[in-house]
Write a protein that holds these residues in place. Structure first.
Motif, PDB file in Angstrom:
ATOM      1  N   LEU A  60       0.820  -1.212   0.000  1.00  0.00           N
ATOM      2  CA  LEU A  60       0.000   0.000   0.000  1.00  0.00           C
ATOM      3  C   LEU A  60       0.855   1.264   0.000  1.00  0.00           C
ATOM      4  CD1 LEU A  60      -2.832  -1.140   2.412  1.00  0.00           C
ATOM      5  CD2 LEU A  60      -2.982  -0.814  -0.062  1.00  0.00           C
ATOM      6  N   ILE A  61       1.962   1.229   0.728  1.00  0.00           N
ATOM      7  CA  ILE A  61       2.857   2.385   0.744  1.00  0.00           C
ATOM      8  C   ILE A  61       3.473   2.593  -0.646  1.00  0.00           C
ATOM      9  CG2 ILE A  61       5.038   3.261   1.671  1.00  0.00           C
ATOM     10  CD1 ILE A  61       4.211   1.893   4.359  1.00  0.00           C
ATOM     11  N   LEU A  62       3.900   1.511  -1.280  1.00  0.00           N
ATOM     12  CA  LEU A  62       4.483   1.611  -2.620  1.00  0.00           C
ATOM     13  C   LEU A  62       3.448   2.096  -3.633  1.00  0.00           C
ATOM     14  CD1 LEU A  62       6.691  -1.611  -2.686  1.00  0.00           C
ATOM     15  CD2 LEU A  62       7.439   0.750  -2.327  1.00  0.00           C
ATOM     16  N   LEU A  63       2.209   1.614  -3.503  1.00  0.00           N
ATOM     17  CA  LEU A  63       1.146   2.082  -4.400  1.00  0.00           C
ATOM     18  C   LEU A  63       0.873   3.565  -4.205  1.00  0.00           C
ATOM     19  CD1 LEU A  63      -1.801  -0.483  -4.639  1.00  0.00           C
ATOM     20  CD2 LEU A  63      -0.255   0.270  -6.421  1.00  0.00           C
ATOM     21  N   GLY A  64       1.108   4.044  -2.989  1.00  0.00           N
ATOM     22  CA  GLY A  64       0.909   5.461  -2.705  1.00  0.00           C
ATOM     23  C   GLY A  64       1.959   6.358  -3.321  1.00  0.00           C
ATOM     24  N   GLY A  65       2.959   5.772  -3.966  1.00  0.00           N
ATOM     25  CA  GLY A  65       3.966   6.545  -4.666  1.00  0.00           C
ATOM     26  C   GLY A  65       5.227   6.811  -3.866  1.00  0.00           C
ATOM     27  N   TYR A  66       5.330   6.232  -2.684  1.00  0.00           N
ATOM     28  CA  TYR A  66       6.522   6.430  -1.865  1.00  0.00           C
ATOM     29  C   TYR A  66       7.671   5.576  -2.375  1.00  0.00           C
ATOM     30  CZ  TYR A  66       3.537   8.816   1.484  1.00  0.00           C
ATOM     31  OH  TYR A  66       2.664   9.688   2.078  1.00  0.00           O
ATOM     32  N   SER A  67       8.882   6.047  -2.118  1.00  0.00           N
ATOM     33  CA  SER A  67      10.069   5.275  -2.490  1.00  0.00           C
ATOM     34  C   SER A  67      10.245   4.141  -1.490  1.00  0.00           C
ATOM     35  CB  SER A  67      11.312   6.166  -2.482  1.00  0.00           C
ATOM     36  OG  SER A  67      11.643   6.524  -1.154  1.00  0.00           O
ATOM     37  N   LEU A  68      11.096   3.223  -1.817  1.00  0.00           N
ATOM     38  CA  LEU A  68      11.366   2.101  -0.920  1.00  0.00           C
ATOM     39  C   LEU A  68      12.012   2.600   0.369  1.00  0.00           C
ATOM     40  CD1 LEU A  68      10.951  -0.910  -0.777  1.00  0.00           C
ATOM     41  CD2 LEU A  68      13.173  -1.228  -1.827  1.00  0.00           C
ATOM     42  N   LYS A  69      12.864   3.603   0.258  1.00  0.00           N
ATOM     43  CA  LYS A  69      13.513   4.182   1.438  1.00  0.00           C
ATOM     44  C   LYS A  69      12.469   4.817   2.363  1.00  0.00           C
ATOM     45  CE  LYS A  69      17.308   7.299   2.632  1.00  0.00           C
ATOM     46  NZ  LYS A  69      18.326   8.199   2.087  1.00  0.00           N
ATOM     47  N   GLU A  70      11.518   5.536   1.774  1.00  0.00           N
ATOM     48  CA  GLU A  70      10.446   6.147   2.565  1.00  0.00           C
ATOM     49  C   GLU A  70       9.545   5.087   3.180  1.00  0.00           C
ATOM     50  OE1 GLU A  70       9.797  10.327   0.131  1.00  0.00           O
ATOM     51  OE2 GLU A  70       8.943   8.475  -0.693  1.00  0.00           O
ATOM     52  N   ALA A  71       9.288   4.017   2.446  1.00  0.00           N
ATOM     53  CA  ALA A  71       8.460   2.924   2.965  1.00  0.00           C
ATOM     54  C   ALA A  71       9.131   2.290   4.177  1.00  0.00           C
ATOM     55  CB  ALA A  71       8.214   1.877   1.883  1.00  0.00           C
ATOM     56  N   ALA A  72      10.419   2.053   4.081  1.00  0.00           N
ATOM     57  CA  ALA A  72      11.162   1.466   5.197  1.00  0.00           C
ATOM     58  C   ALA A  72      11.071   2.370   6.426  1.00  0.00           C
ATOM     59  CB  ALA A  72      12.618   1.242   4.802  1.00  0.00           C
ATOM     60  N   LYS A  73      11.205   3.669   6.215  1.00  0.00           N
ATOM     61  CA  LYS A  73      11.145   4.617   7.328  1.00  0.00           C
ATOM     62  C   LYS A  73       9.760   4.609   7.970  1.00  0.00           C
ATOM     63  CE  LYS A  73      12.261   9.367   8.512  1.00  0.00           C
ATOM     64  NZ  LYS A  73      12.755  10.653   8.030  1.00  0.00           N
ATOM     65  N   GLN A  74       8.708   4.602   7.151  1.00  0.00           N
ATOM     66  CA  GLN A  74       7.338   4.594   7.675  1.00  0.00           C
ATOM     67  C   GLN A  74       7.037   3.323   8.455  1.00  0.00           C
ATOM     68  OE1 GLN A  74       4.169   5.464   4.952  1.00  0.00           O
ATOM     69  NE2 GLN A  74       5.227   7.225   4.087  1.00  0.00           N
TER      70      GLN A  74
END
Length: 114
Positions: A60-74
């Motif tokens: 869901l985070i990736l579908l939201g347009g976030y980068s993998l680095k941002e997804a890891a942080k979230q």
């Protein structure tokens, strides 16, 4: 069991796996950004249900347009763990890139926002 018997057994397992892979191949059409899978919304939902809870969050985070680095942080995980989740997601959903993921599953994201 002799060496030749072991080789024949391994060969038959490989051929069986190859046959299974051919039977479960999902066909799609090629776009300039990747392949577009020919799946109904129900089929897409079934594929997504096969994801683990953490993979679903990452999805869901990736579908939201976030980068993998941002997804890891979230998610509060390391980048390499997020990358492992991403790899599993791509494999389970039969896509090869973020573009293909978004092309094929953005309707699930839009439904989620409503």
């Amino acid at each position: 069991m002799g060496l030749m018997d072991k080789i024949k057994l391994l060969k038959s397992k490989f051929e069986t796996a190859e046959l299974y892979e051919k039977e479960t191949t999902i066909f799609g059409s090629q776009t300039s950004y990747g392949k577009k899978l020919n799946l109904s919304p129900d089929e897409k939902s079934k594929l997504v249900k096969n994801l683990t809870p953490r993979e679903k969050e990452t999805f869901l985070i990736l579908l939201g347009g976030y980068s993998l680095k941002e997804a890891a942080k979230q998610l509060g995980i390391s980048y390499s763990t997020a990358n492992t989740y991403q790899t599993a997601i791509y494999k389970k959903l039969h896509v090869n890139s973020r573009a293909e993921l978004i092309i094929n599953f953005r309707d699930l994201w839009e439904t989620r926002e409503e």
